[in-house]
Design an enzyme around this catalytic site. Sequence first.
Site, PDB file in Angstrom:
ATOM      1  N   ASP A 198      -3.646  84.512  26.917  1.00 33.40           N
ATOM      2  CA  ASP A 198      -4.340  83.842  28.166  1.00 33.40           C
ATOM      3  C   ASP A 198      -5.546  84.283  28.011  1.00 33.40           C
ATOM      4  OD1 ASP A 198      -5.036  82.471  30.469  1.00 33.40           O
ATOM      5  OD2 ASP A 198      -3.681  83.631  31.798  1.00 33.40           O
TER       6      ASP A 198
ATOM      7  N   ASP B 175      -7.523  77.535  26.708  1.00 34.80           N
ATOM      8  CA  ASP B 175      -7.565  78.774  26.748  1.00 34.80           C
ATOM      9  C   ASP B 175      -6.085  79.819  27.012  1.00 34.80           C
ATOM     10  OD1 ASP B 175      -7.008  78.108  29.455  1.00 34.80           O
ATOM     11  OD2 ASP B 175      -8.031  79.360  30.382  1.00 34.80           O
ATOM     12  N   GLU B 176      -5.189  78.927  26.315  1.00 34.82           N
ATOM     13  CA  GLU B 176      -3.919  79.143  26.939  1.00 34.82           C
ATOM     14  C   GLU B 176      -2.670  78.973  25.823  1.00 34.82           C
ATOM     15  OE1 GLU B 176      -0.544  79.929  30.479  1.00 34.82           O
ATOM     16  OE2 GLU B 176      -2.362  78.757  30.735  1.00 34.82           O
TER      17      GLU B 176
END
EC number: 2.7.7.7
Length: 350
Positions: free
Chosen positions: A8, A103-104
């Site tokens: 993350d 983003d994860e």
Amino acid sequence: MRKIIHIDMDCFYAAVEMRDNPALREVPLAIGGSADRRGVISTCNYVARRFGVRSAMPSALARKLCPPLVLIPGRMAVYKEVSRLLRAIFLRYTEQVEPLSLDEAYLDVTMSPCCGGSATLMAREIRAAINTELGLTASAGVAPNKFLAKLASEQRKPDGLFVIRPQEVDEFVRQLPLGKLPGIGRKTADRLESLGLYSCEDARQLGNEELIARFGKLGEMLAGRIWGHDEQPVQAQRVRKTIGVETTLASDVLDEAACWQVLRQLIPELEQRFSVSHGKEQLMGQGIKLKFADFQQTTVYRRGGYQPERFHDLLHEGLLRAQGKPIRLLGLVVGLPAAGEVNQLALDLA
């Protein structure tokens, strides 16, 4: 035993902006829509968070909490390119990568020969590569399954690594508040607490059969999670289930006719989006999304063949749920067929 890593990125959009413009590093920074146009904060840096600014907060409220806030609209093309580079780093370690957003992501490294097969060492190397090659930081969690890996990544944010080894699962999960489990929102947590159930240990004492009897499908999920079980695979190819469009209104509205006028204007955009990949006859259902002035939201969805006029009926039902609360956002959505699924147009499961 599986080895799952959850990565993350730390305040991703804001971090990219601070990387590219060092002058922003020490100031409260947020990415989001204009306060004058009822925008919402997408993300913010940790300086802004100290003022109480949070994601999904109205930009106008963020300005009140933090008058010196630097608010910028963001550069989505740049964020997508950084995300592409991020994924390239993941693929050095495994092909089993499930992106959750830009983003994860989850990585299944069970069969990876990298780092002697150590998921912990792989997570360390990935974080180091992200920092060295992209100039950004990431938090990572390592665990035997997806839901524990995600919880682990939250333990050392920002810029940290937390590992839950197989022999540590029971003790880690036992003390977890039920509200920390994925899928347990505030209302469900309140319902559980009204029964004296605050932690996974409390739910264990109640017993799996009683959980399922009282909570049905939710109880089935709880019966596994309170013991640290999660068999969900990392899905390298995620199938898109819906396509939607939405718009934030210039001012809150209450009138059904005004809401319908907005939705009618969204229908052509929705149809243009789904027509790229699916015909109308392939759609499995349709729905509307309402977000209220208090930022609570509801979705009314019905399975069956696509009928644009049905959106009006769904709007009426949604406004009944609103119970007089003003509407700030309206959206439309259609359901896409699963692989091999046939749409039976004559069968309306509404």
